[in-house]
Design a protein around this motif. Structure first.
Motif, mmCIF file in Angstrom:
data_model
loop_
_atom_site.group_PDB
_atom_site.id
_atom_site.type_symbol
_atom_site.label_atom_id
_atom_site.label_comp_id
_atom_site.label_asym_id
_atom_site.label_seq_id
_atom_site.Cartn_x
_atom_site.Cartn_y
_atom_site.Cartn_z
ATOM 1 N N SER A 223 31.429 35.191 31.640
ATOM 2 C CA SER A 223 31.341 35.886 32.811
ATOM 3 C C SER A 223 32.867 36.649 32.603
ATOM 4 C CB SER A 223 31.314 35.078 33.777
ATOM 5 O OG SER A 223 32.393 34.405 34.121
ATOM 6 N N ARG A 224 33.568 36.242 31.842
ATOM 7 C CA ARG A 224 34.982 36.774 31.864
ATOM 8 C C ARG A 224 35.960 36.679 33.153
ATOM 9 N NH1 ARG A 224 35.391 39.719 26.772
ATOM 10 N NH2 ARG A 224 34.451 37.961 25.346
ATOM 11 N N LYS A 225 35.550 35.874 34.041
ATOM 12 C CA LYS A 225 36.193 35.774 35.081
ATOM 13 C C LYS A 225 37.596 34.835 34.724
ATOM 14 C CE LYS A 225 32.191 34.598 38.083
ATOM 15 N NZ LYS A 225 31.717 33.740 38.845
ATOM 16 N N THR A 226 38.783 35.068 35.336
ATOM 17 C CA THR A 226 39.974 34.736 34.999
ATOM 18 C C THR A 226 40.818 34.390 35.925
ATOM 19 O OG1 THR A 226 40.874 37.062 35.081
ATOM 20 C CG2 THR A 226 40.077 36.348 32.960
ATOM 21 N N ARG A 227 41.674 33.277 35.572
ATOM 22 C CA ARG A 227 42.858 32.832 36.611
ATOM 23 C C ARG A 227 44.189 32.842 35.777
ATOM 24 N NH1 ARG A 227 42.903 29.831 41.637
ATOM 25 N NH2 ARG A 227 44.752 28.801 41.879
ATOM 26 N N LEU A 228 44.980 33.405 36.491
ATOM 27 C CA LEU A 228 46.512 33.004 35.893
ATOM 28 C C LEU A 228 47.356 32.659 36.860
ATOM 29 C CD1 LEU A 228 45.105 35.545 33.962
ATOM 30 C CD2 LEU A 228 47.309 36.482 33.883
ATOM 31 N N GLU A 229 48.082 31.830 36.342
ATOM 32 C CA GLU A 229 49.122 31.138 37.252
ATOM 33 C C GLU A 229 50.429 31.047 36.715
ATOM 34 O OE1 GLU A 229 47.665 26.995 37.309
ATOM 35 O OE2 GLU A 229 45.685 27.616 38.336
ATOM 36 N N GLY A 230 51.191 31.944 37.422
ATOM 37 C CA GLY A 230 52.516 32.246 37.174
ATOM 38 C C GLY A 230 53.609 31.404 38.235
ATOM 39 N N LYS A 231 54.891 31.657 38.077
ATOM 40 C CA LYS A 231 55.834 31.304 38.873
ATOM 41 C C LYS A 231 55.825 32.268 40.288
ATOM 42 C CE LYS A 231 60.651 30.501 39.370
ATOM 43 N NZ LYS A 231 62.100 30.771 38.474
#
Length: 273
Positions: A88-96
């Motif tokens: 699905s190319r769903k994404t999640r990016l977790e940064g500071k």
């Protein structure tokens, strides 16, 4: 009376025979077979040399069988965790102090304060995924392949393909990629790419990334480090500029819960453009 009974019995036999014939003549229900035929997966055909590149990295069938890619991207100032649903190319990016996601419809941004993430979240949300998931993302639908001039670096010529996208494929279909591979091992060694500016005008400048440090994850060969190189005014490759490394990589058939990608309370939708 006996004659009447014989006549009725004869009529019963005729009707029974006719019903039997009708049942035998009824076409067999092939809806299930038709359904199987319509859902049959037809393998895509790629250019011969590109197929060899996929094979050198573990095979695109193995990549397509995976569902979720997770990695930590180590940058000088911090580490980001990236989670992507490969279908699905769903994404999640977790940064500071910030999180960026794509729920299948919208790109969203949640941050502790307005300065936690500096940049365009829509442009950024899948940028490194495309760099990292090479060469397999070049097997996506809606792509055109053309051979391109070999790339020269340190007296070695790397043959390659130019990758272009059909209309309405992705946020920036005007962008182009150039994949270059080792002529002996067929392992990918360079990526060239152009960027479409936020005003919608494509750039003719090609940036180059070198892929020379790899790691095997569940039978698939993925980058350990990617390095950007400088170029001169004529586009000739020069020395290295900066690198990004990737740790704690996992490639699994497990599907994450939708809540992983859903926009949390307080997050804002990032508009296009």
């Amino acid at each position: 009376m006996k004659k009447i009974m014989l006549v009725l019995f004869g009529l019963f036999l005729v009707v029974a025979c006719n019903n039997t014939q009708k049942k035998e003549e009824t076409p067999k229900d092939t809806s299930k077979e038709t359904s199987k035929e319509t859902t049959k997966v037809i393998p895509k055909i790629y250019p011969d040399k590109l197929q060899k590149v996929f094979n050198a990295h573990g095979g695109i069938d193995k990549w397509n069988a995976a569902q979720t890619l997770v990695y930590e991207m180590v940058k000088p100032q911090m580490t980001e965790k990236h989670i992507t649903d490969l279908h699905s190319r769903k994404t999640r990016l977790e940064g500071k102090n910030y999180t960026i996601g794509y729920d299948g419809k919208d790109v969203w941004l949640a941050q502790k304060d307005s300065t936690a993430f500096r940049g365009n979240a829509r442009f950024y949300h899948n940028l490194y995924f495309y760099f990292y998931a090479m060469p397999f993302v070049l097997g996506d639908d809606g792509i055109t392949y053309d051979t391109t001039k070999s790339l020269e670096y340190e007296n070695i010529l790397y043959p390659g393909y130019e990758i272009s996208y059909g209309e309405n494929v992705g946020d920036s279909p005007e962008d182009n990629y150039f994949i270059y591979y080792n002529p002996e091992t067929y392992q990918m060694e360079w990526l060239g790419y152009t960027v479409t500016y936020f005003n919608g005008k494509p750039s003719n400048k090609i940036s180059y990334i070198r892929y020379e440090d790899w790691q095997k994850v569940n039978g698939v060969v993925l980058p350990k480090v990617i390095t950007w190189h400088k170029t001169d005014e004529e586009g000739k490759l020069l020395d290295a500029r900066n690198s990004v490394s990737f740790d704690n990589v996992s490639l699994t058939t497990k599907t994450m819960e939708n809540t992983m990608y859903e926009r949390p309370e307080g997050a804002v939708v990032v508009p296009k453009g």
